[in-house]
Design a protein around this motif. Structure first.
Motif, PDB file in Angstrom:
ATOM      1  N   PRO A  83     -14.144  14.373  -7.783  1.00  0.00           N
ATOM      2  CA  PRO A  83     -12.468  15.762  -7.450  1.00  0.00           C
ATOM      3  C   PRO A  83     -11.556  15.210  -7.058  1.00  0.00           C
ATOM      4  N   GLU A  84     -11.972  14.128  -6.214  1.00  0.00           N
ATOM      5  CA  GLU A  84     -10.566  13.754  -5.267  1.00  0.00           C
ATOM      6  C   GLU A  84      -8.893  13.433  -6.218  1.00  0.00           C
ATOM      7  N   PHE A  85      -9.567  13.449  -7.435  1.00  0.00           N
ATOM      8  CA  PHE A  85      -8.191  12.140  -7.828  1.00  0.00           C
ATOM      9  C   PHE A  85      -7.613  12.961  -9.115  1.00  0.00           C
ATOM     10  N   ILE A  86      -8.724  14.523  -9.508  1.00  0.00           N
ATOM     11  CA  ILE A  86      -8.121  15.040 -10.393  1.00  0.00           C
ATOM     12  C   ILE A  86      -6.484  16.170  -9.787  1.00  0.00           C
ATOM     13  N   GLY A  87      -5.824  16.207 -10.497  1.00  0.00           N
ATOM     14  CA  GLY A  87      -4.844  16.610 -10.177  1.00  0.00           C
ATOM     15  C   GLY A  87      -3.254  16.148  -9.742  1.00  0.00           C
ATOM     16  N   LEU A  88      -4.155  14.426  -9.885  1.00  0.00           N
ATOM     17  CA  LEU A  88      -3.110  13.640  -7.887  1.00  0.00           C
ATOM     18  C   LEU A  88      -1.794  13.397  -9.256  1.00  0.00           C
ATOM     19  N   ASP A  89      -1.725  13.382 -10.276  1.00  0.00           N
ATOM     20  CA  ASP A  89      -0.808  13.548 -11.352  1.00  0.00           C
ATOM     21  C   ASP A  89       0.876  14.342 -11.390  1.00  0.00           C
ATOM     22  N   GLN A  90       0.240  15.687 -10.717  1.00  0.00           N
ATOM     23  CA  GLN A  90       0.365  16.466 -10.656  1.00  0.00           C
ATOM     24  C   GLN A  90       2.079  17.060  -9.410  1.00  0.00           C
ATOM     25  N   ARG A  91       1.026  16.173  -8.404  1.00  0.00           N
ATOM     26  CA  ARG A  91       2.028  15.911  -7.132  1.00  0.00           C
ATOM     27  C   ARG A  91       3.499  15.827  -6.914  1.00  0.00           C
ATOM     28  N   GLU A  92       4.305  16.233  -6.090  1.00  0.00           N
ATOM     29  CA  GLU A  92       5.443  15.627  -5.951  1.00  0.00           C
ATOM     30  C   GLU A  92       5.371  13.982  -4.865  1.00  0.00           C
ATOM     31  N   LYS A  93       5.728  13.479  -5.414  1.00  0.00           N
ATOM     32  CA  LYS A  93       5.940  11.618  -5.601  1.00  0.00           C
ATOM     33  C   LYS A  93       6.926  11.493  -4.885  1.00  0.00           C
ATOM     34  N   ARG A  94       7.407  10.429  -3.701  1.00  0.00           N
ATOM     35  CA  ARG A  94       8.247   9.793  -3.098  1.00  0.00           C
ATOM     36  C   ARG A  94       7.973   8.017  -2.813  1.00  0.00           C
ATOM     37  N   VAL A  95       8.801   7.342  -3.697  1.00  0.00           N
ATOM     38  CA  VAL A  95       8.691   6.184  -3.745  1.00  0.00           C
ATOM     39  C   VAL A  95       9.836   5.813  -3.756  1.00  0.00           C
ATOM     40  N   LYS A  96      10.422   4.130  -3.141  1.00  0.00           N
ATOM     41  CA  LYS A  96      12.022   4.025  -4.015  1.00  0.00           C
ATOM     42  C   LYS A  96      11.651   2.225  -4.697  1.00  0.00           C
ATOM     43  N   ASP A  97      13.142   2.728  -5.034  1.00  0.00           N
ATOM     44  CA  ASP A  97      12.771   0.926  -5.952  1.00  0.00           C
ATOM     45  C   ASP A  97      13.326   0.013  -5.001  1.00  0.00           C
ATOM     46  N   VAL A  98      12.887  -1.652  -4.311  1.00  0.00           N
ATOM     47  CA  VAL A  98      13.414  -2.387  -3.503  1.00  0.00           C
ATOM     48  C   VAL A  98      13.652  -3.524  -3.902  1.00  0.00           C
ATOM     49  N   GLU A  99      15.098  -4.277  -4.550  1.00  0.00           N
ATOM     50  CA  GLU A  99      14.657  -6.052  -5.412  1.00  0.00           C
ATOM     51  C   GLU A  99      13.916  -7.192  -4.377  1.00  0.00           C
ATOM     52  N   ASN A 100      13.362  -7.941  -4.819  1.00  0.00           N
ATOM     53  CA  ASN A 100      12.786  -8.491  -4.046  1.00  0.00           C
ATOM     54  C   ASN A 100      13.470  -9.590  -3.241  1.00  0.00           C
ATOM     55  N   ASP A 101      14.261  -8.461  -2.659  1.00  0.00           N
ATOM     56  CA  ASP A 101      14.830  -9.571  -1.347  1.00  0.00           C
ATOM     57  C   ASP A 101      14.797  -8.948   0.039  1.00  0.00           C
ATOM     58  N   TRP A 102      14.196  -9.723   0.549  1.00  0.00           N
ATOM     59  CA  TRP A 102      13.528  -9.566   1.868  1.00  0.00           C
ATOM     60  C   TRP A 102      14.736  -8.845   2.790  1.00  0.00           C
ATOM     61  N   LYS A 103      15.780  -8.915   2.689  1.00  0.00           N
ATOM     62  CA  LYS A 103      17.300  -8.626   3.086  1.00  0.00           C
ATOM     63  C   LYS A 103      17.850  -7.234   3.128  1.00  0.00           C
ATOM     64  N   ALA A 104      17.141  -6.946   1.743  1.00  0.00           N
ATOM     65  CA  ALA A 104      17.725  -5.377   0.940  1.00  0.00           C
ATOM     66  C   ALA A 104      15.907  -4.737   2.005  1.00  0.00           C
ATOM     67  N   VAL A 105      15.349  -5.213   1.828  1.00  0.00           N
ATOM     68  CA  VAL A 105      13.540  -4.305   2.689  1.00  0.00           C
ATOM     69  C   VAL A 105      14.581  -3.890   3.629  1.00  0.00           C
ATOM     70  N   ARG A 106      14.799  -5.038   4.363  1.00  0.00           N
ATOM     71  CA  ARG A 106      15.276  -5.230   5.727  1.00  0.00           C
ATOM     72  C   ARG A 106      16.368  -3.887   6.127  1.00  0.00           C
ATOM     73  N   ASP A 107      17.297  -3.586   5.044  1.00  0.00           N
ATOM     74  CA  ASP A 107      18.477  -2.677   5.591  1.00  0.00           C
ATOM     75  C   ASP A 107      17.730  -1.338   5.431  1.00  0.00           C
ATOM     76  N   VAL A 108      16.148  -1.258   4.247  1.00  0.00           N
ATOM     77  CA  VAL A 108      15.840  -0.261   4.624  1.00  0.00           C
ATOM     78  C   VAL A 108      15.237   0.392   5.656  1.00  0.00           C
ATOM     79  N   VAL A 109      14.586  -0.628   5.489  1.00  0.00           N
ATOM     80  CA  VAL A 109      13.743  -0.347   6.748  1.00  0.00           C
ATOM     81  C   VAL A 109      14.431  -0.045   7.544  1.00  0.00           C
ATOM     82  N   ARG A 110      15.849  -0.778   7.881  1.00  0.00           N
ATOM     83  CA  ARG A 110      16.491   0.711  10.047  1.00  0.00           C
ATOM     84  C   ARG A 110      17.010   1.534   9.487  1.00  0.00           C
TER      85      ARG A 110
END
Ligand SMILES: Cc1ncc(COP(=O)(O)O)c(C=O)c1O
Ligand SMILES: N[C@@H](CCOP(=O)(O)O)C(=O)O
Length: 553
Positions: free
Chosen positions: A514-541
């Motif tokens: 039951p814990e998985f039912i309706g998960l796909d209806q919930r609000e989501k938060r995710v950011k796309d980033v390039e495969n580049d550690w410096k870009a990730v470092r900027d996002v973290v900062r």
């Protein structure tokens, strides 16, 4: 001594050798448990290991203990009471396992014949990672509360966790850390390469301290970005980076408990064919080599383990090492019928990673293998008859040289014959194809009505092969415990593919919790980033700064 100060090696009176830590690459030693848990990765890029593996003296008398008491006995061998007093450690352990749905925490069930499944998926996110990450989350909180006593605003010790996930570590770490004070969590997953449920489990958590990053690349790219961030002295110092991947020693430590616990469960369940002191075999679906490494520690502590069977999918770097003594990435070759890349008939990527039905194990380089390499190199060095400091120094140098070849030349080996023989003494390996994974899911459903997740199926097929081999070997263990690392509902695609034609099988009714039912209806938060550690470092900062501002710091 606590509060992050190194314990100063041999002169320290309150820490045994197993409670002091060194780096596998030789440049760091004499660290406390708290230091290695908060640092995650050593400054020289190595992984932390205890300076000695303790004997679990009197382990036989632990046989009737509940999981939490057993956990205390094992963990306290590696954690000095001067760092975490006994009552505090017990409290952390009790809170960590009160979130599990099964009273035994990690129940053992007989699957078929002499093969038993160790169900590790009864925690909040339905995967084995919860066992260690519920504990690690509470451990971080404990250390941070102590460090931050009387401090306010930006003077507080704020931990910035950066982790890489192929699906399961991510949600388990997020559930272990969501909403906790003084911690931000940045979780990197390969965009589009985790299962839909895994992705939803991560991205639907909206706590302000949780940040999901979808990286254009594969899991190894995510893992490399994490390591590059740790290697950057600037961000590491300003943001106090922390690790939740199995590069963090606490992950391995917490996982040793269920090897002991399942051994004792087997004693109770098979009184006529399994006695205290008899050897058992473990089969472990493996990717980053963290889960099975915990078994190696249990073995070295004295648990009677015959063999640890490494079960890989078609991303088989570990299996190839055990067969050849060479540890090397394998480039992709060939095109499939549609002009895409393929390897051995399976969809692959330029980097050599294959997309299999057990995606959490689609890993090119197994980070924890480095810890085993250190112990193998140390054993080899010890045969030269020099003193222990020399042996440890040699082991560190050998590991550094192997890892440098892996980074610069794509591999190393063959290793010395004695090193390979030592590896083969405790481990066997099996490589299971996607077709064999599907066949195993189907067979076990037909034969005993049990629905395996695809990772667990890889382990079960390896267990079956190991049992067949052992039947020819006098004195080999009779029973095999196969680790069930995830609930089948997390991998609907593979399970439905295997069982769609089975009469009466209905995924929603038979598998979906039951814990998985309706998960796909919930609000989501995710950011796309390039495969580049410096870009990730900027996002973290940027995102940590926003969190601080919202907290009024
Ligand atoms: C479901 C599942 N099984 C097996 C593994 C492999 O475990 P390890 O990486 O510790 O070898 C993973 C990922 O780590 C996983 O998520
Ligand atoms: N399979 C893992 C990969 C990360 O492994 P870890 O054990 O080192 O955290 C996952 O599910 O994320």
């Amino acid at each position: 001594m606590s509060n992050g100060v190194a314990v100063n090696g041999a002169s320290d009176q309150t820490h045994t050798a197993s409670q002091r830590y060194l780096s596998t690459r030789g440049e760091d030693s004499g660290l406390s448990f708290e230091e290695v848990v908060l640092k995650g990765l050593a400054n020289d890029g190595g992984l932390y290991i205890p300076e000695a593996i303790p004997a679990a003296t009197g382990w036989e008398s632990w046989k009737d203990l509940p999981f939490v008491d057993l956990a205390y006995n094992i963990l306290s061998l590696y954690i000095s009471p001067s760092e975490i007093p006994a009552d505090d450690l017990k409290d952390i352990i009790n809170r960590s396992y009160s979130t599990f749905r099964a009273p035994e925490v990690t129940p053992l069930v007989n699957l078929q014949g002499d093969i038993h499944l160790l169900e590790l998926f009864h925690g909040p996110t339905f995967a084995f990672k919860d066992v260690a990450l519920q504990f690690l989350g509470n451990l971080f909180e404990y250390f941070l509360v102590r460090r931050n006593e009387g401090k306010t605003g930006r003077d507080r010790y704020h931990l910035t966790v950066v982790g890489a996930t192929s699906g399961d570590t991510g949600s388990a770490a997020i559930y272990g850390l969501r909403g906790k004070k003084d911690v931000s969590v940045f979780m990197l997953h390969p965009k589009g390469r985790v299962s839909p449920i895994q992705e939803l489990q991560m991205t639907t958590v909206l706590d302000a301290n949780v940040h999901n990053l979808a990286v254009t690349g594969n899991f190894d790219n995510c893992q490399d970005i994490v390591k590059a961030l740790f290697a950057d002295p600037e961000i590491n110092a300003t943001h106090k980076l922390g690790a939740v991947n199995s590069i963090n020693w606490a992950r391995i430590l917490a996982q040793t408990v269920y090897y002991f616990h399942s051994y004792f469960s087997l004693l109770r369940q098979q009184p006529s064919s399994f006695k205290l002191g008899d050897k058992v075999r473990f089969a472990v679906p493996s990717g980053n080599f963290g889960d099975i490494l915990a078994g190696y520690f249990a073995l070295r502590m004295g648990l009677p383990i015959d063999k640890l069977v490494i079960a890989t999918n078609e991303n088989d770097i570990l299996d190839r090492f055990w067969k050849t003594g060479r540890y090397e990435k394998k480039p992709t070759y060939g095109k499939d019928a549609k002009g895409g890349l393929e390897q051995d008939g399976v969809k692959a990527h330029e980097d050599g990673v294959k997309e299999t039905l057990s995606p959490a194990m689609d890993i090119l380089v197994s980070s924890n293998f480095e810890r085993l390499l250190w112990f193998l190199a140390y054993e080899f060095a010890s045969s030269a008859g020099m003193d222990d400091d020399w042996n440890k120094k040699q082991a560190g140098q050998e590991v550094s040289s192997w890892l440098s070849d892996l980074k610069n030349k794509g591999g190393f080996g063959p290793v010395y014959k004695d090193v390979l023989e030592a590896a083969r003494r405790n481990f066997e390996s099996e490589r299971i194809s996607d077709q064999e994974t599907l066949d195993t899911i189907k067979a076990l459903y037909k034969e005993v009505g049990y629905v395996l997740d695809p990772h667990t199926a890889v382990g079960v097929e390896a267990a079956r092969r190991a049992e067949k081999r052992a039947a020819e070997e006098p004195g080999a263990a009779k029973h095999t415990i196969s680790l069930s690392t995830a609930h089948p509902a997390k991998f609907a695609g593979a399970v439905e593919l295997a069982l769609e034609e089975e009469q009466g099988f209905n995924f929603e009714e038979n598998v979906l919790p039951p814990e998985f039912i309706g998960l796909d209806q919930r609000e989501k938060r995710v950011k796309d980033v390039e495969n580049d550690w410096k870009a990730v470092r900027d996002v973290v900062r940027t995102e940590v700064e926003e969190e601080f501002k919202s907290l009024g710091y």
